[in-house]
Design an enzyme around this catalytic site. Structure first.
Site, mmCIF file in Angstrom:
data_model
loop_
_atom_site.group_PDB
_atom_site.id
_atom_site.type_symbol
_atom_site.label_atom_id
_atom_site.label_comp_id
_atom_site.label_asym_id
_atom_site.label_seq_id
_atom_site.Cartn_x
_atom_site.Cartn_y
_atom_site.Cartn_z
ATOM 1 N N ASP A 1 5.201 -2.936 11.600
ATOM 2 C CA ASP A 1 3.744 -2.733 11.715
ATOM 3 C C ASP A 1 3.285 -2.722 13.173
ATOM 4 O OD1 ASP A 1 4.339 -5.412 12.002
ATOM 5 O OD2 ASP A 1 2.614 -6.150 10.882
ATOM 6 N N ARG B 1 0.844 -1.211 0.000
ATOM 7 C CA ARG B 1 0.000 0.000 0.000
ATOM 8 C C ARG B 1 0.869 1.247 0.000
ATOM 9 N NH1 ARG B 1 -4.071 0.939 4.547
ATOM 10 N NH2 ARG B 1 -2.323 0.287 5.832
ATOM 11 N N SER C 1 7.350 -4.872 7.581
ATOM 12 C CA SER C 1 6.974 -5.802 8.661
ATOM 13 C C SER C 1 7.778 -7.097 8.650
ATOM 14 C CB SER C 1 5.476 -6.116 8.561
ATOM 15 O OG SER C 1 4.762 -4.906 8.561
#
Length: 917
Positions: free
Chosen positions: A656, A539, A602
């Site tokens: 994250d 994203r 992450s």
């Protein structure tokens, strides 16, 4: 020739006249389909009333739970004894059920009389007599000095609270033994049997004859889920969903309900159907006002009903020239066997003449025709009433299963059904007419109820043995408080190892400094770019933060990362990422605008500053080459240079989990811990700088990314790992690594469940011992299925449909076991999370020297969000293991996107403050 025709005409005219005469007299006994559908609706309402806790006491149809929860599956084996009390004779039976799924049953039995003085005398004498007969049977067959499981078929209404107990509600038929009503008949029998020191039996089950019939037929036909008896008495039972039975605790699975439908109408609901003949019969019975439905149907009463009608017709001058005999006046002189004989197809008229003559009557041809038609109307009405009640049960089964069309089998027994020449055909025809959307097979029970009691006992023995095996597997996942405290203590020790310079390299919990040194304070503002890489999607976000009101607006675009990029070269991966950023900047009209950027990455990284992160190792299926050991921020900067279209200010690389903590910290200043319970498993928290030996300085705090998924990689939690965890680990991309994560995260829980299901199927405890190809397929059982299966709102039927989607053809019992397995695996995961979280909150409480700590934990991840019980169990575990910590779990809204922007904003704010200083 003419004379023959004339005789035939005369005979058919005579027959027609007699039939019309009887039809007029018995007009009220002829029931139309409309009336039958109305009776069917009334019976459905009575069933509902009987199943309800509040309405059951006033219901005439008692709907008694039998605690029989499973039907035979063909794997039963062993030797069983069975007793059958309830009809005109008492029977003892030895049943041998063969193994290896051959469905082979061998039986030897003996009948004993039930004298009136016994069945209407003292209760203790009745049970002594039964025990004597049992002892005689065992002695004559050389069965003494050997222990046998025993099933008792007891064909009277009993209230059961378990399979081996039954409180007699009332005697029916001809039984009236004193002192038995309101007592447990199994206890009475056990007491009597104990007087015989040389026999050893274990009474495992008490069943009604109707249940026995259903079980006998279910052994031959697995579709059988209804039992009906039409004999001396009448009754029906069927398999009901537990969720509909208010009288018994629990919602899982099904249980056989003994309807005791003979009492239907005792509350007046059938008064418009009953006739003057029914009322006269009832007044002369042993139990006036009771069992009114049974008195219109069963073998004990049909002959008497015919006698009453014939006497009335004779008195009215419609039969026998108005003459009556003393036998016709005598109760019980016409029996149901006589009715059956009179209705035989060819010899019926001759039988009628013979029976009437035996009653001291002189019947004409016309009388014989009329009497035969009376029998037809009485027995036809009986079949019609049975059909209406049975149609109501079949409709209920179909509706319970939410089916357009039901395929089922009804097990049938009883002398009336067996000996009456027309009865079965009439019953079947009417049932099929009343429920056209049910495909019904009627299966005659062999050796009926007694073999059924042995089958219930065999099933109970099988279920007991299977339950032990299943419980043994589930017990591996049940963690005691001591075990959880042990995990908590070991996790705490690993935290300490990870924070210390000397032991850091040996620690399984890496305790990575993130260089995030502050939480949001509400003054952050501006536009920021955020990147989020951690799964199969990537994203890019534009995040606008407004100060004061803590307001955040986000715009984002999702891009796929193809497998060949995930597992290609590092250069290809980062070029792809930069291509996605370029597309997003074009889309938002931001080309040429230099914005501060936060990169949520992450994967485990070792950081030396907030904008430097060296990848330790790939996880979650990524395998891009030339990345491990490299600084991912440098790799991103190089890729931006190669593209040479725009420049970005990369301020922070974050995990994250840290993003999750920051997002919640923006809402709640008390938030100092971040937790991820999703595809992967991780936790971060704000640590005192003085405790972090890997970083210079003792002032303030820094966020530590624990990377606790690797906890246990040194074998410290091997005592709670199971064979199934080991199988999952062996089949993973990184065997021996991330052991804690493999016991707790969404990526692996479904796979643990699949391994357990395979093992239980191999043991013959699930799916009829058949392992489908789908079940052999790795990854087929996704963790989302655990969440769906464990949902409280989901009925077992829906669980079965989920399993069918997976190619697993499950029975109701299979579905219960699968649900239990899912529950055991997810519960352990939540408890292990709770133990880890308890370790960190206790550490923070002690570090701050507090008696009591109040803290908020920001949580994200699909497992936490979607699983119906995960959050509750996690919270309960933390509360139990860290009682001096008040922990609030706060669901994070987009930690990996919004969190990265907030970290960037905080870093910018701190940089500005440093410059000003």
């Amino acid at each position: 020739m003419f004379a023959i025709h004339l005789m035939a005409f005369y005979f058919s005219k005579l027959k027609e006249d007699q039939i019309k005469k009887v039809d007029r007299f018995l007009y009220h006994m002829r029931l139309s389909d409309e009336t039958l559908l109305d009776i069917m609706a009334r019976f459905q309402a009575e069933m509902q009333k009987g199943l309800g806790k509040d309405t059951n006491p006033t219901a005439s149809v008692k709907m008694l739970p039998t605690f029989v929860r499973a039907i035979p599956d063909g794997s039963e084996n062993g030797e069983f004894l069975s007793l059958d009390l309830g009809g005109s004779k008492f029977r003892v039976l030895k049943v041998q059920v063969s193994e290896e799924g051959k469905r082979n049953v061998q039986m030897e039995s003996q009948f004993y009389p039930t004298p009136n003085e016994i069945i209407r005398g003292n209760g203790s004498e009745l049970f002594d007599y039964i025990a004597d007969c049992l002892a005689d049977f065992m002695k004559t067959r050389g069965l003494k000095h050997k222990k046998f499981p025993l099933g008792l078929t007891f064909s009277f209404p009993c209230r059961q609270t378990k399979l081996e107990e039954g409180i007699l509600l009332s005697w029916t038929k001809k039984f009236k033994a004193r002192g038995v009503q309101d007592t447990d008949v199994v206890s009475c029998l056990t007491k009597a049997v104990k007087k015989h020191k040389d026999i050893d039996v274990d009474i495992l089950t008490l069943v009604n004859d109707t249940v026995g019939t259903m079980m006998t037929c279910a052994y031959d036909d697995p579709y059988c889920e209804v039992g009906v008896i039409i004999g001396t008495g009448t009754n029906a039972c069927y398999m009901e969903d537990m969720s509909n039975i208010d009288l018994v605790e629990g919602d899982e699975g099904r249980m056989c309900i003994n309807t005791e439908w003979g009492a239907f109408g005792d509350d007046g609901t059938l008064e418009d159907i009953r006739t003057e003949f029914d009322r006269e019969l009832d007044l002369g019975s042993l139990n006036p006002g009771k069992q009114l439905f049974e008195k219109m149907i069963s073998g004990l009463y049909l002959g008497e009903l015919v006698r009453i009608i014939l006497l009335k017709m004779a008195k009215a001058g419609l039969l026998f020239g108005g003459k009556k005999s003393s036998a016709l006046h005598t109760k019980g002189k016409i029996e149901t066997r006589h009715v059956a004989a009179m209705e035989k197809y060819k010899e019926g008229l001759a039988n009628t003449r013979e029976i009437l003559t035996d009653l001291g009557l002189e019947p004409s041809e016309a009388d014989c025709i009329a009497v035969q038609h009376v029998c037809t109307i009485v027995s036809f009405r009986s079949a019609n009433l049975c059909a209406a009640a049975l149609a109501a049960i079949l409709t209920r089964l179909r509706e319970n299963k939410k089916l357009e069309r039901l395929r089922t089998t009804v097990g049938m027994d009883g002398t009336l059904y067996k000996i009456h020449p027309q009865y079965p055909k009439r019953l079947h025809k009417v049932v099929r007419r009343l429920v056209p959307n049910c495909d019904v097979r009627f299966l005659l029970s062999e050796s009926g109820s007694t073999k059924g009691a042995a089958m219930v006992t065999a099933v109970a023995s099988r279920v007991q043995a299977q339950r032990k095996q299943i419980d043994k597997v589930l017990a591996l996942f049940q963690l005691t408080r001591e075990q959880l405290m042990d995990v908590q203590g070991k996790m705490r020790r690993e935290f300490e190892y990870g924070l210390k310079r000397d032991t850091h390299l040996m620690a399984t919990v890496k305790m990575l400094p993130t260089y995030v040194c502050g939480m949001p304070d509400g003054t952050e503002k501006g536009k920021f770019l955020a990147l989020d890489l951690g799964g199969t999607n990537f994203r890019v976000l534009l995040v606008k933060i407004r100060s004061g009101r803590r307001s955040v607006r986000m715009y984002n675009k999702i891009f796929a990362i193809p497998l060949e990029i995930m597992q290609g070269t590092g250069e290809e991966l980062f070029d792809h990422i930069v291509q996605c950023i370029a597309d997003f900047l074009d889309y938002m009209g931001l080309k040429g605008v230099q914005l501060p950027l936060g990169f949520t990455f992450s994967f485990p990284c070792r950081q030396t500053s907030i904008d430097k992160g060296t990848l330790i190792e790939w996880t979650k299926g990524f395998k891009a080459t030339d990345c491990e050991g490299e600084d991912v921020v440098d790799m991103l900067r190089e890729a931006i240079k190669r593209r040479n279209e725009f420049d970005l200010d990369i301020v922070a690389v974050v995990n994250d989990t840290v993003g999750t903590m920051m997002t919640c910290g923006h809402e709640d200043p008390n938030c100092e811990i971040g937790l991820i319970a999703g595809t992967g498993s991780n936790m971060c928290y704000m640590e005192e700088m003085r405790n972090i030996e890997l970083v210079e300085g003792d002032e303030g705090k820094m966020c530590i990314n624990t990377e606790w998924g690797g906890f246990g990689d040194n074998g410290c939690i091997d005592d709670i790992r199971t064979q199934y965890d080991e199988k999952v680990d062996e089949g993973s991309l990184n065997p021996g690594k991330q052991r804690y994560e493999k016991m707790t995260s969404g990526m692996y829980l479904g796979e643990i469940v699949r391994q357990i299901l395979i093992d239980l199927t191999k043991q013959g405890l699930l799916f009829r011992g058949q392992i489908s190809e789908r079940l052999r397929t790795r990854g087929i059982f996704e963790t989302k299925f655990l969440s769906q299966i464990e949902s409280d709102r989901l009925a077992l039927l829906q669980v079965r449909s989920i399993l069918q989607q997976l190619g697993l053809d499950s029975t109701c019992e299979d579905s219960i076991v699968v649900k239990e397995v899912c529950g055991a695996v997810s519960r352990r995961a939540a408890q292990l999370y709770g133990a880890g979280l308890a370790a960190v909150v206790e550490k923070k409480r002690e570090d701050q020297g507090l008696e009591y700590l109040k803290i908020t934990v920001g949580v994200d991840g699909t497992l936490y969000k979607l699983h119906p019980h995960f959050s509750r169990i996690l919270q309960e575990t933390v509360k139990e293991l860290a009682p001096r910590c008040d922990v609030t779990l706060m669901l994070s809204e987009d930690g990996s996107g919004k969190g990265a922007a907030l970290i960037t904003a905080v870093a910018k704010r701190l940089q500005q403050a440093q410059k000003e200083n």
